[in-house]
Scaffold this motif. Structure first.
Motif, PDB file in Angstrom:
ATOM      1  N   UNK A 256     -39.180  32.844  27.203  1.00 32.02           N
ATOM      2  CA  UNK A 256     -37.875  33.194  26.444  1.00 32.02           C
ATOM      3  C   UNK A 256     -36.669  33.078  27.380  1.00 32.02           C
ATOM      4  N   UNK A 257     -35.767  31.937  26.836  1.00 34.53           N
ATOM      5  CA  UNK A 257     -34.759  31.319  27.479  1.00 34.53           C
ATOM      6  C   UNK A 257     -33.721  31.318  26.967  1.00 34.53           C
ATOM      7  N   UNK A 258     -32.834  31.893  27.340  1.00 34.89           N
ATOM      8  CA  UNK A 258     -30.655  32.126  26.992  1.00 34.89           C
ATOM      9  C   UNK A 258     -29.925  31.534  27.718  1.00 34.89           C
ATOM     10  N   UNK A 259     -29.351  31.397  27.102  1.00 37.09           N
ATOM     11  CA  UNK A 259     -28.074  30.323  26.884  1.00 37.09           C
ATOM     12  C   UNK A 259     -26.605  30.675  26.315  1.00 37.09           C
ATOM     13  N   UNK A 260     -25.976  30.266  27.420  1.00 37.77           N
ATOM     14  CA  UNK A 260     -24.355  31.038  26.931  1.00 37.77           C
ATOM     15  C   UNK A 260     -23.287  29.710  27.017  1.00 37.77           C
ATOM     16  N   UNK A 261     -22.593  29.078  26.189  1.00 35.34           N
ATOM     17  CA  UNK A 261     -21.564  28.452  26.126  1.00 35.34           C
ATOM     18  C   UNK A 261     -20.217  29.009  26.067  1.00 35.34           C
ATOM     19  N   UNK A 262     -18.719  28.927  26.404  1.00 30.26           N
ATOM     20  CA  UNK A 262     -17.890  29.167  26.592  1.00 30.26           C
ATOM     21  C   UNK A 262     -16.703  28.055  26.156  1.00 30.26           C
ATOM     22  N   UNK A 263     -16.509  27.916  24.692  1.00 31.75           N
ATOM     23  CA  UNK A 263     -16.092  26.700  24.830  1.00 31.75           C
ATOM     24  C   UNK A 263     -14.035  27.281  24.073  1.00 31.75           C
ATOM     25  N   UNK A 264     -13.008  26.545  24.371  1.00 37.45           N
ATOM     26  CA  UNK A 264     -12.030  26.688  24.121  1.00 37.45           C
ATOM     27  C   UNK A 264     -11.659  26.201  22.392  1.00 37.45           C
ATOM     28  N   UNK A 265     -11.614  26.962  21.242  1.00 43.49           N
ATOM     29  CA  UNK A 265     -11.120  26.074  20.055  1.00 43.49           C
ATOM     30  C   UNK A 265     -10.016  25.247  19.890  1.00 43.49           C
ATOM     31  N   UNK A 266      -8.583  26.408  20.280  1.00 40.60           N
ATOM     32  CA  UNK A 266      -7.003  26.332  19.998  1.00 40.60           C
ATOM     33  C   UNK A 266      -6.401  27.546  20.705  1.00 40.60           C
ATOM     34  N   UNK A 267      -5.475  26.978  20.886  1.00 38.46           N
ATOM     35  CA  UNK A 267      -3.913  27.436  21.273  1.00 38.46           C
ATOM     36  C   UNK A 267      -3.035  27.998  20.675  1.00 38.46           C
ATOM     37  N   UNK A 268      -2.292  29.060  20.894  1.00 43.16           N
ATOM     38  CA  UNK A 268      -1.140  29.752  19.834  1.00 43.16           C
ATOM     39  C   UNK A 268      -0.132  29.559  21.330  1.00 43.16           C
ATOM     40  N   UNK A 269       0.998  29.297  21.144  1.00 43.86           N
ATOM     41  CA  UNK A 269       2.276  29.360  21.900  1.00 43.86           C
ATOM     42  C   UNK A 269       2.933  29.498  21.405  1.00 43.86           C
ATOM     43  N   UNK A 270       3.825  30.746  21.466  1.00 43.98           N
ATOM     44  CA  UNK A 270       4.921  31.123  22.243  1.00 43.98           C
ATOM     45  C   UNK A 270       5.988  31.041  22.784  1.00 43.98           C
ATOM     46  N   UNK A 271       7.253  30.229  21.463  1.00 45.96           N
ATOM     47  CA  UNK A 271       8.124  30.712  23.229  1.00 45.96           C
ATOM     48  C   UNK A 271       9.852  31.457  22.675  1.00 45.96           C
ATOM     49  N   UNK A 272       9.979  31.991  23.882  1.00 41.86           N
ATOM     50  CA  UNK A 272      11.707  32.438  24.618  1.00 41.86           C
ATOM     51  C   UNK A 272      11.697  33.180  23.286  1.00 41.86           C
ATOM     52  N   UNK A 273      12.326  32.019  22.101  1.00 42.25           N
ATOM     53  CA  UNK A 273      12.869  31.884  20.776  1.00 42.25           C
ATOM     54  C   UNK A 273      12.663  32.742  20.190  1.00 42.25           C
ATOM     55  N   UNK A 274      11.120  32.734  19.946  1.00 41.34           N
ATOM     56  CA  UNK A 274      10.418  32.790  18.791  1.00 41.34           C
ATOM     57  C   UNK A 274       9.542  31.883  17.609  1.00 41.34           C
ATOM     58  N   UNK A 275       9.406  31.110  18.261  1.00 41.57           N
ATOM     59  CA  UNK A 275       9.217  30.122  17.465  1.00 41.57           C
ATOM     60  C   UNK A 275       7.467  29.837  18.058  1.00 41.57           C
ATOM     61  N   UNK A 276       6.621  30.045  17.050  1.00 47.12           N
ATOM     62  CA  UNK A 276       4.843  30.377  17.187  1.00 47.12           C
ATOM     63  C   UNK A 276       4.341  28.464  16.752  1.00 47.12           C
ATOM     64  N   UNK A 277       3.300  28.221  17.829  1.00 51.01           N
ATOM     65  CA  UNK A 277       2.749  26.810  17.452  1.00 51.01           C
ATOM     66  C   UNK A 277       1.405  27.466  17.953  1.00 51.01           C
ATOM     67  N   UNK A 278       0.838  26.259  16.728  1.00 48.91           N
ATOM     68  CA  UNK A 278      -0.842  26.424  16.666  1.00 48.91           C
ATOM     69  C   UNK A 278      -1.233  25.065  16.842  1.00 48.91           C
ATOM     70  N   UNK A 279      -1.819  24.609  18.063  1.00 47.60           N
ATOM     71  CA  UNK A 279      -3.058  23.806  18.277  1.00 47.60           C
ATOM     72  C   UNK A 279      -4.077  23.970  18.344  1.00 47.60           C
TER      73      UNK A 279
END
Length: 86
Positions: free
Chosen positions: A41-64
């Motif tokens: 038995x071998x164990x493997x793990x992966x951690x990968x970013x899928x997206x970013x949510x960005x919130x500006x000070x004025x409340x505008x939200x962007x999704x990348x």
């Protein structure tokens, strides 16, 4: 020769928010823990970013979306299921 591949843990989670200036970055991270069996038995793990949510000070939200593995609808449904679990 073939080997068995088992996904023990496969989930998308919201990362810890980071604030830089007037922007807050919230990463959406995909974590997978797998077990492989060939001769033992071998164990493997992966951690990968899928997206970013960005919130500006004025409340505008962007999704990348930074990965082509999942569609926007899948990513948003994972965000909602993560929030429901907390």
């Amino acid at each position: 020769m073939s080997f068995d591949n088992y996904a023990i843990y496969d989930k998308m989670i919201l990362g810890k928010p980071r604030t830089i200036g007037d922007l807050t970055f919230i990463p959406l991270i995909h974590i997978t823990l797998r077990a492989y069996y060939i001769f033992s038995l071998f164990l493997g793990m992966s951690i990968s970013p899928e997206a970013f949510i960005i919130r500006e000070a004025g409340g505008m939200i962007s999704f990348y979306n930074i990965s082509d593995d999942a569609t926007l609808a899948e990513l948003l449904s994972n965000i909602m299921s993560t929030v429901d679990e907390e």
